[in-house]
Design an enzyme around this catalytic site. Sequence first.
Site, mmCIF file in Angstrom:
data_model
loop_
_atom_site.group_PDB
_atom_site.id
_atom_site.type_symbol
_atom_site.label_atom_id
_atom_site.label_comp_id
_atom_site.label_asym_id
_atom_site.label_seq_id
_atom_site.Cartn_x
_atom_site.Cartn_y
_atom_site.Cartn_z
ATOM 1 N N CYS A 61 -1.338 -8.879 -2.057
ATOM 2 C CA CYS A 61 -0.984 -7.720 -2.875
ATOM 3 C C CYS A 61 0.392 -7.198 -2.465
ATOM 4 O O CYS A 61 0.762 -7.245 -1.296
ATOM 5 C CB CYS A 61 -2.047 -6.636 -2.711
ATOM 6 S SG CYS A 61 -1.646 -5.075 -3.504
ATOM 7 N N CYS A 119 0.505 -2.633 0.143
ATOM 8 C CA CYS A 119 0.499 -2.186 1.545
ATOM 9 C C CYS A 119 1.235 -3.173 2.444
ATOM 10 O O CYS A 119 0.618 -4.017 3.103
ATOM 11 C CB CYS A 119 -0.938 -1.999 2.035
ATOM 12 S SG CYS A 119 -1.800 -0.646 1.242
ATOM 13 N N GLU A 145 13.998 19.460 -16.723
ATOM 14 C CA GLU A 145 13.314 18.164 -16.777
ATOM 15 C C GLU A 145 13.588 17.527 -18.133
ATOM 16 O O GLU A 145 13.754 18.229 -19.133
ATOM 17 C CB GLU A 145 11.806 18.365 -16.570
ATOM 18 C CG GLU A 145 10.948 17.142 -16.708
ATOM 19 C CD GLU A 145 11.341 16.036 -15.751
ATOM 20 O OE1 GLU A 145 11.745 14.971 -16.244
ATOM 21 O OE2 GLU A 145 11.258 16.234 -14.523
ATOM 22 N N CYS A 155 13.047 10.261 -2.504
ATOM 23 C CA CYS A 155 12.125 9.157 -2.249
ATOM 24 C C CYS A 155 12.860 7.897 -1.838
ATOM 25 O O CYS A 155 12.237 6.834 -1.704
ATOM 26 C CB CYS A 155 11.255 8.888 -3.478
ATOM 27 S SG CYS A 155 12.182 8.493 -4.967
#
Length: 467
Positions: A77, A80, A345, A421
Amino acid sequence: MQKNDIVELAVTGVTSEGNGVGRHEGMAVFVPGGAEGDLLQVRIVKVQKNLAYGRLEKLLRPSPDRVEPDCPVARQCGGCVFRHISPEAERRIKWQRVADALRRIGGFSIEPQELLFSQGDPRAGYRNKAQYPVGATEVTATPAARLQPEGSLSIGFYAPRSHRIVDCRDCRLQPPEFAAALPAVERWAAEQAVAVYDEKTGGGLLRHIYLRKAFATGQIMAALVINGDGVPAPQRLVELLRQAVGESLVSVQLNINRDDTNVVLGKECHVLYGADAIEDRLCGLRVRVSPLSFYQVNREMAERLYDKAAEYARPEGMVLLDLYCGAGTIGLSMAGKARQVIGVETVPQAVEDARRNARLNHIQNARFIRADAAEAARRLAAEGVRPDVVLVDPPRKGCSLDLLRSIGRDFAPERLVYVSCDPATLARDCKILAGFGYVLQEAVPADLFPGTAHVETVCLMSRVDGK
């Protein structure tokens, strides 16, 4: 080196994507699943001019950071990337990533504060949203991708750099209600012979299963992303989901996405059952979360991140400009102390959510503008609005140069709080803002996405007098 060579590699570091990296005969070799301190036997799968990529064949000597992954598909995957190392090692890597970006890209000498992280098992069940791509298994797939018996769906997550679905029904990052909902959708699809979406032909109906949970209230939303106007036997779908999830299921919806795109959600939603949104609590606020709302996926850590942002903003009696405000949560969490909150926004549904959230919490000193952040900055400057504090929480690409100029030249706030981020674009933008007379005072990394390569950071920049 050539493709398929077997080499011995000492892993000396970890990249921002979570790959182990070492050097062989002077060439950098990147290996998914490597940990700093490992000695690996690696098969070379791709060779470029100055670097190569390898696949872990054998672990010759494990790193002290290495742990046994608790997920059977951790290596397949793409989610993670740090499941094979300890949480302590993961936090050290993320802190260092932020420190390196600020120093190398931004040219700043300050070190980040201690990384914020969850107590207990930080990697267990923290996500409040999941998007599961759906496909037909190779055994049952046909040109029309027509499903036959129950159990013939592939439901999970994409493998790295591909759209190959790794079947994963019980992801460790998701709450247990999500795992309970998936068989219900699969059973309905089998009963109704629903065709799954085929990216190559554009045919088929079912694209994704989309689930959200409000952790404070326990409310669950389930939505099917479909390539069409509706689904067969919608009430049967609702019945199976209610049986599987229980009374916590308060919303079942369809999201319409007919576009040939990698974007998961379309812009149109239809309610099949219950409400059009779920309600959560964040920083003391009631928060309405619809399918298209931007909402941090880790509620506990979002509260800690927003508390730090409020500490930096010091909004008491101030005009706060919240750029890239999403559903308005971070600005509204400070409205009780601020004189005025102005949120900006581009997504219309998010702006409507922000306005509803303000009404839901009886907040009257907040307004929200639907516009590009740079355009809104120009409009507000033309109105004579001079915020005391500017808060930015941009997407991964960071802020545009036009917006940074508007902040630095037009608004010139006393304080700027930057939530990011991506450490690289954060460092780049802070360096540009330094050219407008701002000093980076503090930076705090926050692990909102344990197990993955992502790390958030909140920074405080203050204006130098006389600039």
